[in-house]
Motif scaffolding. Structure first.
Motif, PDB file in Angstrom:
ATOM      1  N   ARG A  33       0.814  -1.223   0.000  1.00 22.50           N
ATOM      2  CA  ARG A  33       0.000   0.000   0.000  1.00 22.50           C
ATOM      3  C   ARG A  33       0.845   1.270   0.000  1.00 22.50           C
ATOM      4  O   ARG A  33       0.311   2.364  -0.117  1.00 22.50           O
ATOM      5  CB  ARG A  33      -0.940  -0.024   1.190  1.00 22.50           C
ATOM      6  N   PHE A  34       2.155   1.113   0.181  1.00 22.54           N
ATOM      7  CA  PHE A  34       3.046   2.276   0.225  1.00 22.54           C
ATOM      8  C   PHE A  34       4.201   2.070  -0.735  1.00 22.54           C
ATOM      9  O   PHE A  34       4.484   0.952  -1.158  1.00 22.54           O
ATOM     10  CB  PHE A  34       3.563   2.508   1.651  1.00 22.54           C
ATOM     11  N   GLY A  35       4.903   3.143  -1.025  1.00 23.58           N
ATOM     12  CA  GLY A  35       6.050   3.071  -1.919  1.00 23.58           C
ATOM     13  C   GLY A  35       7.328   3.496  -1.227  1.00 23.58           C
ATOM     14  O   GLY A  35       7.337   3.829  -0.037  1.00 23.58           O
ATOM     15  N   GLY A  36       8.391   3.498  -1.980  1.00 30.64           N
ATOM     16  CA  GLY A  36       9.673   4.017  -1.526  1.00 30.64           C
ATOM     17  C   GLY A  36      10.240   3.323  -0.307  1.00 30.64           C
ATOM     18  O   GLY A  36      10.156   2.107  -0.150  1.00 30.64           O
ATOM     19  N   GLU A  37      10.839   4.141   0.557  1.00 28.96           N
ATOM     20  CA  GLU A  37      11.486   3.612   1.757  1.00 28.96           C
ATOM     21  C   GLU A  37      10.493   2.949   2.702  1.00 28.96           C
ATOM     22  O   GLU A  37      10.827   1.970   3.371  1.00 28.96           O
ATOM     23  CB  GLU A  37      12.221   4.740   2.499  1.00 28.96           C
ATOM     24  N   THR A  38       9.277   3.476   2.746  1.00 28.95           N
ATOM     25  CA  THR A  38       8.257   2.898   3.622  1.00 28.95           C
ATOM     26  C   THR A  38       7.937   1.481   3.169  1.00 28.95           C
ATOM     27  O   THR A  38       7.855   0.560   3.990  1.00 28.95           O
ATOM     28  CB  THR A  38       6.988   3.768   3.630  1.00 28.95           C
ATOM     29  N   ARG A  39       7.786   1.295   1.863  1.00 26.46           N
ATOM     30  CA  ARG A  39       7.530  -0.039   1.319  1.00 26.46           C
ATOM     31  C   ARG A  39       8.668  -0.989   1.673  1.00 26.46           C
ATOM     32  O   ARG A  39       8.435  -2.117   2.107  1.00 26.46           O
ATOM     33  CB  ARG A  39       7.376   0.009  -0.193  1.00 26.46           C
ATOM     34  N   ALA A  41      -7.202  -6.784   8.772  1.00 21.90           N
ATOM     35  CA  ALA A  41      -8.424  -6.446   8.023  1.00 21.90           C
ATOM     36  C   ALA A  41      -8.472  -4.943   7.744  1.00 21.90           C
ATOM     37  O   ALA A  41      -8.845  -4.518   6.635  1.00 21.90           O
ATOM     38  CB  ALA A  41      -9.662  -6.895   8.791  1.00 21.90           C
ATOM     39  N   ALA A  42      -8.099  -4.136   8.725  1.00 28.10           N
ATOM     40  CA  ALA A  42      -8.112  -2.678   8.548  1.00 28.10           C
ATOM     41  C   ALA A  42      -7.114  -2.250   7.472  1.00 28.10           C
ATOM     42  O   ALA A  42      -7.429  -1.388   6.629  1.00 28.10           O
ATOM     43  CB  ALA A  42      -7.812  -1.984   9.872  1.00 28.10           C
ATOM     44  N   VAL A  43      -5.922  -2.840   7.498  1.00 31.91           N
ATOM     45  CA  VAL A  43      -4.917  -2.499   6.486  1.00 31.91           C
ATOM     46  C   VAL A  43      -5.434  -2.868   5.102  1.00 31.91           C
ATOM     47  O   VAL A  43      -5.360  -2.071   4.165  1.00 31.91           O
ATOM     48  CB  VAL A  43      -3.576  -3.212   6.782  1.00 31.91           C
ATOM     49  N   LYS A  44      -5.970  -4.065   4.972  1.00 27.93           N
ATOM     50  CA  LYS A  44      -6.474  -4.515   3.666  1.00 27.93           C
ATOM     51  C   LYS A  44      -7.656  -3.670   3.186  1.00 27.93           C
ATOM     52  O   LYS A  44      -7.850  -3.515   1.983  1.00 27.93           O
ATOM     53  CB  LYS A  44      -6.865  -5.992   3.736  1.00 27.93           C
ATOM     54  N   ALA A  45      -8.417  -3.125   4.126  1.00 27.07           N
ATOM     55  CA  ALA A  45      -9.562  -2.272   3.765  1.00 27.07           C
ATOM     56  C   ALA A  45      -9.140  -0.834   3.460  1.00 27.07           C
ATOM     57  O   ALA A  45      -9.971  -0.018   3.082  1.00 27.07           O
ATOM     58  CB  ALA A  45     -10.590  -2.281   4.892  1.00 27.07           C
ATOM     59  N   GLY A  46      -7.862  -0.525   3.653  1.00 22.38           N
ATOM     60  CA  GLY A  46      -7.373   0.808   3.340  1.00 22.38           C
ATOM     61  C   GLY A  46      -7.397   1.785   4.497  1.00 22.38           C
ATOM     62  O   GLY A  46      -7.106   2.967   4.311  1.00 22.38           O
ATOM     63  N   ALA A  47      -7.715   1.317   5.694  1.00 17.11           N
ATOM     64  CA  ALA A  47      -7.821   2.215   6.846  1.00 17.11           C
ATOM     65  C   ALA A  47      -6.477   2.836   7.229  1.00 17.11           C
ATOM     66  O   ALA A  47      -6.457   3.879   7.884  1.00 17.11           O
ATOM     67  CB  ALA A  47      -8.424   1.472   8.037  1.00 17.11           C
ATOM     68  N   TRP A  48      -5.375   2.215   6.853  1.00 12.54           N
ATOM     69  CA  TRP A  48      -4.062   2.747   7.198  1.00 12.54           C
ATOM     70  C   TRP A  48      -3.438   3.491   6.023  1.00 12.54           C
ATOM     71  O   TRP A  48      -2.292   3.922   6.088  1.00 12.54           O
ATOM     72  CB  TRP A  48      -3.128   1.628   7.644  1.00 12.54           C
ATOM     73  N   ASP A  49      -4.161   3.628   4.930  1.00 14.76           N
ATOM     74  CA  ASP A  49      -3.641   4.279   3.723  1.00 14.76           C
ATOM     75  C   ASP A  49      -3.447   5.769   3.949  1.00 14.76           C
ATOM     76  O   ASP A  49      -3.992   6.350   4.884  1.00 14.76           O
ATOM     77  CB  ASP A  49      -4.602   4.082   2.551  1.00 14.76           C
ATOM     78  N   GLY A  50      -2.711   6.365   3.026  1.00 10.59           N
ATOM     79  CA  GLY A  50      -2.547   7.811   3.034  1.00 10.59           C
ATOM     80  C   GLY A  50      -1.199   8.239   3.549  1.00 10.59           C
ATOM     81  O   GLY A  50      -0.223   8.242   2.822  1.00 10.59           O
ATOM     82  N   ASP A  51      -1.143   8.561   4.796  1.00 11.03           N
ATOM     83  CA  ASP A  51       0.056   9.128   5.406  1.00 11.03           C
ATOM     84  C   ASP A  51       0.998   8.018   5.876  1.00 11.03           C
ATOM     85  O   ASP A  51       0.677   7.293   6.816  1.00 11.03           O
ATOM     86  CB  ASP A  51      -0.364  10.000   6.593  1.00 11.03           C
ATOM     87  N   PRO A  52       2.171   7.888   5.238  1.00  8.53           N
ATOM     88  CA  PRO A  52       3.114   6.853   5.666  1.00  8.53           C
ATOM     89  C   PRO A  52       3.537   6.990   7.130  1.00  8.53           C
ATOM     90  O   PRO A  52       3.706   5.987   7.822  1.00  8.53           O
ATOM     91  CB  PRO A  52       4.319   7.041   4.737  1.00  8.53           C
ATOM     92  N   LYS A  53       3.672   8.228   7.603  1.00  5.50           N
ATOM     93  CA  LYS A  53       4.075   8.422   9.007  1.00  5.50           C
ATOM     94  C   LYS A  53       3.010   7.887   9.956  1.00  5.50           C
ATOM     95  O   LYS A  53       3.332   7.285  10.983  1.00  5.50           O
ATOM     96  CB  LYS A  53       4.349   9.896   9.290  1.00  5.50           C
ATOM     97  N   ALA A  54       1.758   8.080   9.628  1.00  6.74           N
ATOM     98  CA  ALA A  54       0.674   7.562  10.464  1.00  6.74           C
ATOM     99  C   ALA A  54       0.655   6.036  10.432  1.00  6.74           C
ATOM    100  O   ALA A  54       0.431   5.391  11.463  1.00  6.74           O
ATOM    101  CB  ALA A  54      -0.675   8.115   9.999  1.00  6.74           C
TER     102      ALA A  54
END
Length: 148
Positions: free
Chosen positions: A28-34, A87-100
């Motif tokens: 769900r993330f790119g770069g260093e976070t991925r 389940a939350a990660v797969k549903a996109g609840a953690w998407d958006g801000d890599p720091k969060a």
């Protein structure tokens, strides 16, 4: 009360769920976070393999059938929490801000570390205690990476 073998089963499930959470986050993330999430997923997979190997090695050991004074409700709560987090990660609840996402993962990792350091290592035999204490050290290193 739980047997050492039940303890190892729960520990392996926690590690496998942590691996799945990090794998899902890496998608769900790119770069260093991925890359960080991919690394942590691989390490959690190694932890699960180590737990599985330890369980296989001691499967026939009569001491594993002994009851322990282990906080299994804590482990059960962590298992439920890990399933919910996945389940939350797969549903996109953690998407958006890599720091969060990193902060949420760090929060979850700190509870996994607590399980290894306290619930798992306190009631186990000396060999198992040492094993889980080592996993707790590795989890603390994961926590530092996530907070870094």
């Amino acid at each position: 009360m739980a047997t050492n073998y039940q303890l190892l089963e729960k520990a392996e499930r926690i590690e496998l769920l942590a691996q799945q959470i990090y794998e899902a986050l890496s998608e769900r993330f790119g770069g260093e976070t991925r890359e960080l999430f991919k690394r942590l997923a691989a390490e959690e997979g190694q932890h699960a393999s180590r737990v599985r190997l330890l369980a296989a090695r001691y499967r026939q050991d009569r001491k594993l059938m002994a009851s322990l004074n282990v906080d299994t409700p804590l482990l059960d709560r962590l298992l439920v929490e890990a399933v919910e987090a996945l389940a939350a990660v797969k549903a996109g609840a953690w998407d958006g801000d890599p720091k969060a996402a990193l902060a949420s993962a760090a929060d979850l990792e700190s509870r996994f570390c607590q399980a290894h350091a306290q619930a798992l290592s306190q009631g186990a035999q000396p060999e198992l205690r040492a094993f889980f204490e080592q996993l707790a050290v590795q989890d603390r290193a994961h926590l530092e990476l996530l907070k870094g």
